[in-house]
Scaffold this motif. Structure first.
Motif, PDB file in Angstrom:
ATOM      1  N   VAL A  55      -6.064 -13.384 -32.888  1.00 42.75           N
ATOM      2  CA  VAL A  55      -4.825 -13.129 -33.628  1.00 42.75           C
ATOM      3  C   VAL A  55      -4.273 -11.761 -33.262  1.00 42.75           C
ATOM      4  N   CYS A  67       1.104 -13.111 -35.443  1.00 38.14           N
ATOM      5  CA  CYS A  67       0.645 -14.235 -36.261  1.00 38.14           C
ATOM      6  C   CYS A  67       1.228 -14.080 -37.656  1.00 38.14           C
ATOM      7  N   THR A 114      -3.015  -9.022 -38.320  1.00 36.33           N
ATOM      8  CA  THR A 114      -1.889  -9.945 -38.324  1.00 36.33           C
ATOM      9  C   THR A 114      -0.710  -9.365 -39.104  1.00 36.33           C
TER      10      THR A 114
END
Length: 496
Positions: free
Chosen positions: A401, A405, A429
């Motif tokens: 990630v 994301c 994220t």
């Protein structure tokens, strides 16, 4: 897609000129700001939900309008109008509140001038990540930015980027906006290209002042600089390849247009390999995008194809209680959505329970509005008991990630983190709000759309605006744009 930067700007201006000849953009900005304020005040659940998330909304709804209206005098173009709308929306610190242009204007690689340098957010500071060949007296890649125009860099970045380009209260907002620190993006409310900056070489180097001069823009320059700083996926966002002897599943978009039918068939065809003892990588970097109904279903559908629904069902997060603000506007959104669902033969065939649930929600709106209630709460999907199904995935799974994301990607991580032998790796994220499912409304100028989450997931286990951060040993600290380095590092997580 690579485009001439001057052509992008010209296209936006031609659009504005052709559709708003002699328009007063200041008047349009005042009208749009007020309309956005009124729609949010009338319909957004945060206005009626107690707690910190609601407090943030309530503290900005009026104060932010006054702030933005005080800047209207600087609106002199379509770009300026778009920036002021973005500023007001950004002040809510809610990823699901946005005001976006209805025309193709400022893309991620847009700029009107730059000094041939890009910066990135690395290890809690701004560092030089790209220098165009031939730029004289330029800092080196890796140099730390200390100040610009005699202003400490944190203060300069806040004035230049925060709310205009991203939310600097979040790691993801820092990462995605960092390349613009020294660029002129045609924002009249913020400084353009600085004339001087101080750069520090190494941890103990002495800051050195450097004069910055704009260099000629050549097609592809800014895209190359941005891609050298922030991971950006290629033209095929959904795919599976083999890397170091194990499957590498690419999911870099949750948009309907990403090609899900073909990708899902590919996943089903390679399910046996994905479940093998060697493990696999699920790459969710830059996984953003929206679906007509819910992008979360895309991620859950992927997990079900790999782990099987029998195994994932008891591990899916319980929806808990959902709070709705009982307004005619919110009720209309559900009625319109229900109509689209019922008019879609495929959706009728595959998602009858969703249609039934939406019908019940519309009925609940009618009852609450008739009773004069400000809000009402409905139970979501309850937790399901463990079915006892065996885990079909034999090997370890690394879920990669980054700051890109967002949205449905984060909901997917809520499920994946509950599955055995799954590790979240990479970098922090984006964040997401507990105010979910977007209402989209065209503003009076016709040049902007307002979108906002119209229901509150008050019982969500993950807190409002809480990102996923990889655990110690799973954080990638190298250049995110160096794909060879990223893949080599991921290989070490499997013991390679």
């Amino acid at each position: 897609m690579t485009r001439l930067l001057t052509a992008v700007s010209a296209a936006a201006l031609l659009f504005v000129a052709g559709n708003a000849a002699a328009q007063d953009f200041r008047a349009l900005a005042r009208t749009d700001l007020q309309a956005a304020h009124d729609a949010l005040q009338a319909n957004h659940p945060a206005a009626a939900i107690p707690g910190a998330a609601g407090d943030t909304f309530r503290s900005w709804i009026d104060a932010g309008l006054a702030d933005a209206q005080g800047r209207v005098g600087q609106v002199n173009s379509g770009d300026a109008h778009a920036y002021l709308m973005r500023y007001y929306a950004g002040g809510f610190r809610d990823s699901n509140i946005a005001i976006t242009p209805t025309y193709d204007g400022l893309g991620p690689y847009f700029g009107t001038s730059w000094p041939g340098i890009a910066t990135g957010w690395r290890n809690g500071r701004y560092e030089v990540t790209y220098v165009k060949q031939g730029v004289r007296n330029a800092p080196r890649v890796g140099d730390i930015v200390v100040s610009c125009n005699l202003t400490p860099i944190e203060e300069y970045a806040r004035e230049k980027l925060d709310k205009w380009e991203g939310n600097l209260d979040t790691e993801a907002g820092r990462v995605t906006s960092a390349p613009y620190l020294l660029w002129n993006r045609n924002n009249p409310f913020a400084a353009g290209t600085p004339s001087t900056c101080e750069f520090q070489r190494g941890e103990r180097g002495r800051p050195r002042q450097t004069d910055l001069r704009p260099v000629p823009l050549v097609a592809g320059d800014l895209e190359a600089a941005y891609r050298a700083t922030v991971y950006m996926p290629g033209a095929t966002p959904l795919n599976i390849e083999t890397v170091n002897g194990r499957p590498w599943v690419h999911v870099h978009s949750f948009a309907d247009s990403a090609g899900w039918d073909a990708f899902n068939a590919l996943v089903e065809g390679q399910a046996a390999a994905l479940r093998g003892p060697q493990g696999f990588v699920l790459d969710l970097r830059a996984a953003r995008g929206s679906s007509a109904y819910t992008s979360t279903a895309r991620g859950y559908g992927l997990a079900n194809r790999i782990w099987t629904p029998e195994f994932t069902v008891s591990r899916q997060p319980a929806a808990g209680e959902i709070t709705y603000r009982a307004t005619a506007g919110n009720r209309q959104w559900y009625a319109d959505t229900l109509g689209r669902m019922q008019a879609d033969p495929r959706f009728v065939q595959e998602s009858a329970p969703v249609i039934e649930q939406t019908q019940a929600i519309v009925a609940a709106f009618d009852a609450a509005i008739a009773a004069g209630q400000q809000t009402f709460t409905l139970p979501g999907r309850a937790a399901v008991a463990d079915t006892g199904a065996a885990n079909p995935v034999q090997g370890p799974v690394v879920v990669l990630v980054d700051a890109g994301c967002s949205g449905g990607c984060l909901d997917t991580l809520d499920l994946l983190t509950k599955l055995p032998n799954v590790r979240i790796a990479g970098s922090t994220t984006a964040t997401d709000s507990i105010f979910i499912e977007p209402t989209v409304q065209r503003l009076p100028s016709n040049y902007s759309d307002l979108s906002y989450g119209h229901k509150a997931w008050t019982s969500r286990q993950r807190a409002n605006n809480q990102p996923f951060t990889p655990a110690q040993g799973l954080v990638y600290t190298g250049n995110p744009a160096d794909e060879t380095a990223v893949r080599t590092w991921v290989g070490t997580l499997f013991g390679g």
